[in-house]
Enzyme design. Structure first.
Site, PDB file in Angstrom:
ATOM      1  N   GLY A 105       0.821  -1.208   0.000  1.00  0.00           N
ATOM      2  CA  GLY A 105       0.000   0.000   0.000  1.00  0.00           C
ATOM      3  C   GLY A 105       0.851   1.253   0.000  1.00  0.00           C
ATOM      4  CG  ASN A 106      -0.338   4.668  -1.492  1.00  0.00           C
ATOM      5  OD1 ASN A 106      -1.036   5.493  -0.919  1.00  0.00           O
ATOM      6  ND2 ASN A 106      -0.763   4.008  -2.564  1.00  0.00           N
ATOM      7  NE  ARG A 107       5.362   6.934   4.382  1.00  0.00           N
ATOM      8  CZ  ARG A 107       5.691   6.291   5.485  1.00  0.00           C
ATOM      9  NH1 ARG A 107       4.841   6.226   6.485  1.00  0.00           N
ATOM     10  NH2 ARG A 107       6.863   5.696   5.577  1.00  0.00           N
TER      11      ARG A 107
END
Ligand code: CTP
Length: 428
Positions: A204-206
């Site tokens: 995923g990412n932030r």
């Protein structure tokens, strides 16, 4: 001090209006609560009086010497009815004046916001649809109800939006509402995609979704019909937006492309994973083996580039059709393309991308805008507590014509408003 009337009608969601009332009073508004008689069966008069610090009446026959049925509406800067039941919408649409709330609605000359809440069947009934249309025609703002769990086991459109989101709509109305996106359909993607490795793990990412949600909220406030495609966002739904939830890049692609078919503008604020694991394990990967297997990755579709490509192909078909028609050689495909494009040309008419860059920000942004075929690219510099998960943002918007607009550091809502200013200019 601004004077707000909070109308409350008899729906189970009344308890949420206590929080809405607090949001108004805590931000310095003078609030007069005007419940309907039956609303007091859910939350009683002492609660409204204590929280507002003002007297609470439902009838025109109380404190008659003060002529409340005229005075309350006349002196209001904003009237918000939350929850607005099917009954109160009907009475308001027909100009009835059989209690203090409907009298107030008739005497108010300030903006009026309705936040409906009811069962889906009641919301979708032709009578309610007609009443909502009448109220909107007269200039009232009727917020689309949220979709979700209703009283009992059923789910569907009809929930009262989150009080903070209703408050946000009202705050914007009080600040002076622009209607420059009225009649437009816009699509906003928000959040960050997740690519499954196994049933419990993902890449995923932030991205928090804050910027995309600010874009959706401001577009609703400017009158647009908004489809918000949200990838793994935990924020409350912006009042009035249609929210489509997705997880992976491929789900995001399908949802955005489907919504973009009829959209005037698409804004891709989501952080999309460029790669996904080639294989997703159906069962949890155990650590038993000596060394873990490497995770092989494959490219995800580039949604922004695909939107640009679809539009470019439509434009070419449209131009070819127009040229053939001009030369007296009308082709079936040309006419079909022209018909599909409609009077305003192929959709989406405006495509906006976002880019987070760490170095060579402007040069990388310019190359990305050209590569992806979008009209506007909002370029963020990542770092120094900017962009991810913070309420503030700063950016430069690059235009396809080679121009640029600098947006100084400020709330994500302000950045969203500049983006919509530029979109509205292109649509005009
Ligand atoms: N985007 C997209 N589909 C992808 C990747 C990105 O639609 N598979 C969109 C994003 O929503 C954003 C824009 O493209 O609006 C730019 O995203 P960014 O990650 O900066 O671009 P990349 O193409 O991934 O370029 P790079 O990683 O090389 O910087």
């Amino acid at each position: 001090m601004t004077s707000v009337v909070l109308g409350v009608s008899a729906g189970i969601a009344v308890y949420k209006s206590c929080e809405l009332l607090r949001l108004f009073t805590e931000s310095g508004h003078d609030v007069r609560v005007v419940p309907t008689r039956d609303a007091l069966r859910f939350v009683g008069e002492p609660t409204w009086a204590a929280l507002s610090g003002n007297p609470v009446t439902t009838e025109v026959w109380e404190s008659v010497h003060e002529v409340p049925h005229v005075r309350i509406g006349q002196s209001a800067d904003l009237v918000v009815v939350a929850p607005a039941t099917a009954d109160v919408l009907a009475r308001a649409a027909h100009g009835m004046a059989n209690d203090l709330l409907t009298n107030t609605l008739l005497t108010a000359r300030c903006p009026v916001v309705f936040a409906p809440a009811m069962h889906t069947e009641m919301w979708e009934h032709p009578a309610t649809r007609a009443n909502v249309a009448t109220l909107r025609e007269r200039g009232a703002i009727v917020i689309e109800p949220a979709v979700g769990r209703l009283t009992g086991a059923d789910t569907g459109p009809g929930r009262l939006p989150d009080p903070a989101e209703i408050f946000e709509v009202c705050r914007r109305v009080l600040a002076g509402r622009r209607e420059d996106l009225a009649g437009r359909h816009v699509v906003v993607s928000a959040g960050g995609t997740r690519e499954a490795i196994d049933p419990v793990r993902f890449i995923g990412n932030r991205s928090s979704g804050l910027q995309g949600y600010a874009l959706a909220r401001t577009a609703v406030a400017r009158g647009a019909e908004v489809t918000l495609v949200a990838a793994n966002v935990t924020l409350p739904d912006p009042a009035g937006a249609k929210v489509v939830r997705v997880e992976s890049a491929r789900q995001l692609r399908d949802a955005v492309l489907a919504a973009a078919e009829h959209a005037d503008a698409v804004v891709m604020a989501a952080a999309v994973a460029d790669f996904r694991p080639v294989r997703q394990s159906d069962t949890k990967i155990k650590k038993s083996s000596a060394e873990p297997d490497p995770i092989h990755l494959v490219k995800n579709p580039d949604i922004l580039a695909e939107l640009g490509e679809v539009r470019r192909a439509r434009l070419e078909a449209y131009a070819a059709g127009a040229a053939a028609a001009g030369g007296g050689r009308e082709t079936g495909e040309g006419l079909a393309a022209a018909k599909e494009a409609g009077a305003d040309g192929p959709r989406p008419r405006v495509i906006v991308g976002f880019a987070a860059e760490t170095d060579d920000v402007l040069a990388n942004g310019r190359a990305k805008l050209e590569r992806k075929g979008c009209d506007l690219l909002v370029v963020n510099q990542v770092g120094e507590n900017l962009a991810f998960g913070t309420p503030d943002n700063a950016a430069v918007v690059l235009t396809a014509e080679g121009g640029s607009v600098e947006i100084p550091r400020g709330p994500k809502e302000d950045l969203a408003d500049v983006v919509w200013d530029l979109v509205a200019q292109r649509l005009a």
